[in-house]
Design an enzyme around this catalytic site. Structure first.
Site, PDB file in Angstrom:
ATOM      1  N   GLU A 392       0.827  -1.204   0.000  1.00  6.50           N
ATOM      2  CA  GLU A 392       0.000   0.000   0.000  1.00  6.50           C
ATOM      3  C   GLU A 392       0.860   1.253   0.000  1.00  6.50           C
ATOM      4  OE1 GLU A 392      -4.298   0.608   1.811  1.00  6.50           O
ATOM      5  OE2 GLU A 392      -2.780   0.933   3.356  1.00  6.50           O
ATOM      6  N   HIS A 421       6.869 -27.492   2.281  1.00  4.20           N
ATOM      7  CA  HIS A 421       5.923 -28.419   1.668  1.00  4.20           C
ATOM      8  C   HIS A 421       4.910 -27.679   0.803  1.00  4.20           C
ATOM      9  CE1 HIS A 421       7.524 -31.498   4.364  1.00  4.20           C
ATOM     10  NE2 HIS A 421       7.504 -30.557   5.291  1.00  4.20           N
ATOM     11  N   LYS A 526     -12.905   2.116  -3.379  1.00  2.12           N
ATOM     12  CA  LYS A 526     -14.068   2.438  -2.553  1.00  2.12           C
ATOM     13  C   LYS A 526     -15.116   3.191  -3.367  1.00  2.12           C
ATOM     14  CE  LYS A 526     -11.543   2.787   1.843  1.00  2.12           C
ATOM     15  NZ  LYS A 526     -11.127   3.702   2.930  1.00  2.12           N
TER      16      LYS A 526
END
Length: 613
Positions: A392, A421, A526
């Site tokens: 960000e 793994h 937004k």
């Protein structure tokens, strides 16, 4: 807002080539560069994308060959570049990053400018020019740095009020009104982004096995996720302290979470205000609501502290203190690291060393990802925390001069040795598009609790072996890595590594000439989300009008789009209809959502009042 005065109320440029025939330009000229002499003119301007491509070709064509392999030379490099902060017991090893002395020398002017910019930031200059704001998260752990006496007093009083309130909650001096336990036993934190990731990381890293209050998080607007958290509380909802974190109080996800929790309280016959705490900016929508409704307490957020750097404010400190975590020690660790990262010597500044390695490894343009691998279960969420802090802050379209640069640094990770793994296979043998950061913790268990699984080998030795083996295996195949080592996971060490990466991000942003302290892309998202919801309301209005006809008039997608005066939004209208149909909010008269061309829909009932609204 008493608590806001300190009282709680109980009412880019490019990496130089390794053959030195290509020289990095200063920050103000990143949109072009010059080639060494060829049959073509030497000053050939390139687009940024071309520059990125050439830099990758030049920098990594022989990257495996350039990394040191000789053990004696590697050991010498390790010692030459090894960093230690003795008071914190923190070590930094960058010997497995292949930068050259010439590169360090060429970066020196940029870093000196970055150090000066950081000094000005800490003195209160406008470090976020796009929003005209100071950037003051460093003041939170050393209030003497605050540029105004009023800010110093506010920081100190807020910390005192956080500690006093937490002590009163834990001791039972402040009680929930309806709990059979007679004290608060749970925390439900409602927030998103930095208001959630920071508290989540600290809780996972530092909360004791049996904290005085256990914590849960609502960090999304997912109804099923919210229902799950509330259901898990069960009868303990009556002894749950709800901490709502939002600077404005208008963040949709946080507002939705609050409304859902308040509904649960009403249905349980509980008085939410007597168990609600707000962390917000003074006179915000949330602050005014909490004040009018008489919430249990209110604590401040500041416009000079961004969400992703708010962990040392009330946002992170209050939830931590309520879990019995020593927040003053966390602040001490951060302050010590801040002091260590103020030196203007690159070699003696751990944050500068990190930023320099990021620049080298990713060509200063984010060409490689940063894989964060903490080899400690309690630090699992550190990679997620860094993901927001780094991405960000550094993911920006424009630089400070208005040039299009599309900067950034992608971060992801998992814990060791689980990564063994999972994706280490690709990291070693697959596409070479990353550099690794290992987070090592030396102490495995508290003193006196370790034991040997086999002669001379403990469980922690296996974890240590996995870390060192992975580091060696990656390096043997030309993969660069950084190692950050701490003695043990404590409030002090966690505060220190948070501060280390906050400073590294700020320095890196300066050397690539971007604003690390705003987030226009988040705001764009937004705004787009709000537009979708506005369109949905228009769709519902159109469907309601058609449903109220006699007979009911089912509509096609094209008819809905036409009546919404939004034919260009037909795809979004289809997605809205599909979502609402899955939740039984619209009925399908013909076809199905798998065949958009044939579908006709209407509402289940006519809302006459909406016709005349």
């Amino acid at each position: 807002m008493a608590s806001l005065s300190g009282l709680y109320s109980s009412s880019p440029s490019l990496k130089p080539a390794k053959n030195h025939s290509f020289k990095a330009l200063p920050a103000q000229s990143r949109d072009s560069f010059s080639f060494p002499h060829t049959s073509k003119p030497t000053n050939l301007p390139l687009t940024l994308s071309s520059a990125r491509s050439v830099a990758r070709d030049i920098s990594h064509a022989d990257s495996k060959k350039e990394l040191l392999k000789d053990p004696d030379a590697l050991w010498k490099r390790y010692l030459d570049w090894f960093y230690q902060q003795k008071e914190l017991g923190l070590y930094l090893d960058i010997s497995r990053v292949g930068f050259t002395d010439e590169f360090v020398a060429e970066m020196e002017p940029r870093f000196q400018a970055a150090f000066k910019a950081m000094e000005d930031l800490e003195k209160g200059s406008i470090a976020n020019p796009d929003e005209g704001r100071m950037v003051g998260h460093y003041w939170l752990r050393n209030s003497k740095l605050a540029p105004k006496p009023t800010l110093k007093t506010l920081i100190e009083n807020t910390l005192d009020s956080i500690c006093a309130f937490s002590d009163d909650i834990i001791s039972g001096k402040i009680k929930p009104p309806s709990s059979p336990e007679g004290r608060f036993t749970q925390i439900l934190s409602v927030g998103i982004g930095g208001s959630a990731l920071g508290p989540q990381f600290v809780a996972e890293a530092l909360a004791p096995d049996n904290p005085p209050l256990k914590i849960r998080f609502i960090d999304n607007t997912d109804p099923a996720g919210i229902d799950h958290q509330i259901a898990q509380l069960g009868p303990e909802l009556a002894s749950t302290l709800v901490v709502v974190i939002s600077k404005s109080g208008g963040t949709p996800e946080t507002r939705n979470g609050l409304l859902e929790v308040q509904k649960a309280f009403r249905e349980a016959g509980l008085n939410f205000a007597k168990q609600g705490v707000a962390i917000t900016q003074e006179n915000s929508l949330l602050d005014n609501t909490a004040r009018i409704e008489g919430w249990l307490a209110r604590f401040p957020m500041y416009d000079w502290v961004g969400g992703r750097t708010s962990i040392m404010s009330a946002v992170g400190l209050l939830p931590a203190a309520l879990q019995g975590i020593n927040v003053r020690e966390m602040l001490t660790g951060a302050a010590l690291m801040d002091e260590a990262t103020r030196t203007t010597s690159i070699k003696n500044n751990p944050a500068a060393l990190l930023a320099m390695c990021w620049y080298w490894a990713s060509n200063g343009v984010g060409s490689k990802d940063m894989v964060v691998l903490p080899y400690k279960d309690s630090l699992l969420l550190f990679s997620r925390y860094l993901q927001q802090l780094v991405m960000e802050s550094l993911g920006k379209e424009f630089d400070l001069d208005g040039n299009t640069v599309n900067q950034g640094l992608t971060v992801y990770g998992n814990k060791g040795s689980t990564d063994q793994h999972a994706y280490i296979q690709q990291l070693r043998d697959g596409v070479h598009n990353f550099f690794a950061t290992f987070i090592e913790v030396l102490r495995d268990r508290p003193p006196g609790h370790d034991w040997e699984l086999e002669p001379g080998v403990t469980c922690g030795d296996y974890l240590f072996g996995m870390l060192q083996g992975t580091r060696s295996a990656l390096y043997a195949n030309g993969r660069e890595s950084i190692s950050v080592t701490i003695q043990e996971v404590t409030p002090t060490s966690v505060g220190a590594i948070i501060a280390l990466y906050e400073r590294a991000v700020g320095l890196y942003a300066s050397i690539v000439n971007i604003n690390a302290y705003h987030q226009p892309g988040v705001e764009a998202g937004k705004k787009a989300a709000a537009e979708v919801l506005a369109l949905q309301k228009r769709v519902l209005s159109v469907l309601n009008e058609a449903t109220c006809k006699d007979p009911v008039e089912p509509l096609t997608l094209e008819e809905i789009a036409d009546r919404c005066h939004a034919p260009e939004e037909i795809e979004m209208i289809y997605k809205i209809i599909a979502h609402m149909s899955a939740n039984d909010r619209v009925l399908i008269a013909e076809g199905n959502c798998g065949s958009p061309r044939s579908i006709k829909v209407y509402l289940g009932e006519c809302n006459v009042d909406d016709l005349y609204a």
